[in-house]
Scaffold this motif. Structure first.
Motif, PDB file in Angstrom:
ATOM      1  N   GLY A  97       0.826  -1.205   0.000  1.00 27.42           N
ATOM      2  CA  GLY A  97       0.000   0.000   0.000  1.00 27.42           C
ATOM      3  C   GLY A  97       0.857   1.249   0.000  1.00 27.42           C
ATOM      4  O   GLY A  97       0.584   2.212  -0.725  1.00 27.42           O
ATOM      5  N   GLU A  98       1.927   1.237   0.827  1.00 26.06           N
ATOM      6  CA  GLU A  98       2.835   2.386   0.861  1.00 26.06           C
ATOM      7  C   GLU A  98       3.514   2.555  -0.491  1.00 26.06           C
ATOM      8  O   GLU A  98       3.644   3.681  -0.987  1.00 26.06           O
ATOM      9  CB  GLU A  98       3.889   2.199   1.954  1.00 26.06           C
ATOM     10  N   ASP A  99       3.955   1.454  -1.070  1.00 28.09           N
ATOM     11  CA  ASP A  99       4.596   1.532  -2.382  1.00 28.09           C
ATOM     12  C   ASP A  99       3.629   2.089  -3.426  1.00 28.09           C
ATOM     13  O   ASP A  99       4.023   2.894  -4.278  1.00 28.09           O
ATOM     14  CB  ASP A  99       5.101   0.145  -2.827  1.00 28.09           C
ATOM     15  N   ARG A 100       2.384   1.670  -3.365  1.00 29.56           N
ATOM     16  CA  ARG A 100       1.392   2.146  -4.327  1.00 29.56           C
ATOM     17  C   ARG A 100       1.153   3.645  -4.133  1.00 29.56           C
ATOM     18  O   ARG A 100       1.100   4.411  -5.102  1.00 29.56           O
ATOM     19  CB  ARG A 100       0.086   1.375  -4.167  1.00 29.56           C
ATOM     20  N   VAL A 101       1.036   4.059  -2.873  1.00 27.21           N
ATOM     21  CA  VAL A 101       0.842   5.488  -2.598  1.00 27.21           C
ATOM     22  C   VAL A 101       2.051   6.274  -3.082  1.00 27.21           C
ATOM     23  O   VAL A 101       1.922   7.324  -3.732  1.00 27.21           O
ATOM     24  CB  VAL A 101       0.586   5.724  -1.094  1.00 27.21           C
ATOM     25  N   ASN A 102       3.264   5.757  -2.775  1.00 22.86           N
ATOM     26  CA  ASN A 102       4.488   6.435  -3.213  1.00 22.86           C
ATOM     27  C   ASN A 102       4.564   6.463  -4.733  1.00 22.86           C
ATOM     28  O   ASN A 102       4.961   7.475  -5.325  1.00 22.86           O
ATOM     29  CB  ASN A 102       5.732   5.752  -2.644  1.00 22.86           C
ATOM     30  N   ALA A 103       4.173   5.354  -5.359  1.00 26.03           N
ATOM     31  CA  ALA A 103       4.210   5.309  -6.820  1.00 26.03           C
ATOM     32  C   ALA A 103       3.226   6.305  -7.413  1.00 26.03           C
ATOM     33  O   ALA A 103       3.526   6.970  -8.406  1.00 26.03           O
ATOM     34  CB  ALA A 103       3.910   3.894  -7.305  1.00 26.03           C
ATOM     35  N   MET A 104       2.065   6.402  -6.805  1.00 20.96           N
ATOM     36  CA  MET A 104       1.087   7.361  -7.301  1.00 20.96           C
ATOM     37  C   MET A 104       1.602   8.793  -7.127  1.00 20.96           C
ATOM     38  O   MET A 104       1.446   9.642  -8.021  1.00 20.96           O
ATOM     39  CB  MET A 104      -0.254   7.170  -6.581  1.00 20.96           C
ATOM     40  N   THR A 105       2.223   9.082  -5.998  1.00 15.55           N
ATOM     41  CA  THR A 105       2.781  10.412  -5.762  1.00 15.55           C
ATOM     42  C   THR A 105       3.890  10.701  -6.767  1.00 15.55           C
ATOM     43  O   THR A 105       3.948  11.795  -7.349  1.00 15.55           O
ATOM     44  CB  THR A 105       3.333  10.510  -4.325  1.00 15.55           C
ATOM     45  N   ARG A 106       4.744   9.731  -6.979  1.00 19.16           N
ATOM     46  CA  ARG A 106       5.827   9.913  -7.953  1.00 19.16           C
ATOM     47  C   ARG A 106       5.268  10.070  -9.362  1.00 19.16           C
ATOM     48  O   ARG A 106       5.774  10.869 -10.156  1.00 19.16           O
ATOM     49  CB  ARG A 106       6.791   8.734  -7.897  1.00 19.16           C
ATOM     50  N   ALA A 107       4.232   9.326  -9.693  1.00 19.06           N
ATOM     51  CA  ALA A 107       3.616   9.458 -11.013  1.00 19.06           C
ATOM     52  C   ALA A 107       3.065  10.872 -11.185  1.00 19.06           C
ATOM     53  O   ALA A 107       3.201  11.475 -12.262  1.00 19.06           O
ATOM     54  CB  ALA A 107       2.524   8.416 -11.190  1.00 19.06           C
ATOM     55  N   VAL A 110       6.029  13.136 -11.678  1.00 17.60           N
ATOM     56  CA  VAL A 110       6.564  12.960 -13.026  1.00 17.60           C
ATOM     57  C   VAL A 110       5.645  13.651 -14.030  1.00 17.60           C
ATOM     58  O   VAL A 110       6.111  14.333 -14.961  1.00 17.60           O
ATOM     59  CB  VAL A 110       6.761  11.466 -13.359  1.00 17.60           C
ATOM     60  N   GLU A 111       4.344  13.509 -13.846  1.00 20.14           N
ATOM     61  CA  GLU A 111       3.387  14.146 -14.745  1.00 20.14           C
ATOM     62  C   GLU A 111       3.502  15.663 -14.661  1.00 20.14           C
ATOM     63  O   GLU A 111       3.456  16.368 -15.683  1.00 20.14           O
ATOM     64  CB  GLU A 111       1.958  13.689 -14.413  1.00 20.14           C
ATOM     65  N   GLU A 112       3.671  16.167 -13.429  1.00 15.93           N
ATOM     66  CA  GLU A 112       3.849  17.611 -13.270  1.00 15.93           C
ATOM     67  C   GLU A 112       5.131  18.084 -13.955  1.00 15.93           C
ATOM     68  O   GLU A 112       5.166  19.136 -14.612  1.00 15.93           O
ATOM     69  CB  GLU A 112       3.881  17.981 -11.786  1.00 15.93           C
ATOM     70  N   LEU A 113       6.211  17.289 -13.812  1.00 13.06           N
ATOM     71  CA  LEU A 113       7.474  17.639 -14.466  1.00 13.06           C
ATOM     72  C   LEU A 113       7.315  17.609 -15.981  1.00 13.06           C
ATOM     73  O   LEU A 113       7.839  18.472 -16.691  1.00 13.06           O
ATOM     74  CB  LEU A 113       8.599  16.711 -14.032  1.00 13.06           C
ATOM     75  N   ARG A 114       6.578  16.647 -16.492  1.00 12.15           N
ATOM     76  CA  ARG A 114       6.330  16.574 -17.928  1.00 12.15           C
ATOM     77  C   ARG A 114       5.568  17.814 -18.400  1.00 12.15           C
ATOM     78  O   ARG A 114       5.859  18.383 -19.451  1.00 12.15           O
ATOM     79  CB  ARG A 114       5.539  15.312 -18.283  1.00 12.15           C
ATOM     80  N   GLU A 115       4.591  18.185 -17.596  1.00  6.55           N
ATOM     81  CA  GLU A 115       3.813  19.370 -17.936  1.00  6.55           C
ATOM     82  C   GLU A 115       4.709  20.601 -17.974  1.00  6.55           C
ATOM     83  O   GLU A 115       4.609  21.433 -18.878  1.00  6.55           O
ATOM     84  CB  GLU A 115       2.664  19.584 -16.935  1.00  6.55           C
TER      85      GLU A 115
END
Length: 125
Positions: A97-107, A110-115
């Motif tokens: 669950g923590e990994d999923r939350v961290n992955a979602m935050t990182r995603a 990353v999306e913000e950086l792409r923007e």
């Protein structure tokens, strides 16, 4: 033989009857004695058989107590193992669950950086 003594008038008929009755009572006593001895022998064999079965029952009871103690130890071990597995599973699920939350935050990051990169590239062009 008693008849000859009665015929020879050496003893009276009443005495002969008394002797016959005495001999019959002695024979009955002998038969009774043999019957009692036979019954006593059977009772002794039954008693020995009962003692043998009691000894086997005692050994069986002791064996069952040992088995019961072992089962108690095994049941406790299984319960402890189940508890540990539940804890491990909970930790794994929490970690996932923590990994999923961290992955979602990182995603999102990353999306913000792409923007931002897209925004920068559009500004240059």
């Amino acid at each position: 033989m008693l008849a000859l003594l009665v015929l020879a008038e050496l003893i009276t008929f009443g005495e002969a009857v008394a002797v016959v009755a005495f001999l019959l009572s002695l024979a009955a006593l002998a038969l009774l004695l043999l019957t009692v001895r036979r019954l006593d022998g059977k009772a002794h064999r039954i008693d020995l058989r009962i003692k043998k079965h009691e000894a086997e029952l005692t050994r069986t009871t002791a064996s069952l107590k040992n088995i019961e103690n072992r089962l108690d130890v095994l049941a406790r071990a299984v319960e402890e193992s189940a508890g540990r597995r539940a804890d491990d599973l909970g930790a794994i699920l929490a970690s996932l669950g923590e990994d999923r939350v961290n992955a979602m935050t990182r995603a999102r990051e990353v999306e913000e950086l792409r923007e931002e990169v897209r925004g920068l590239t559009e500004d240059r062009v």
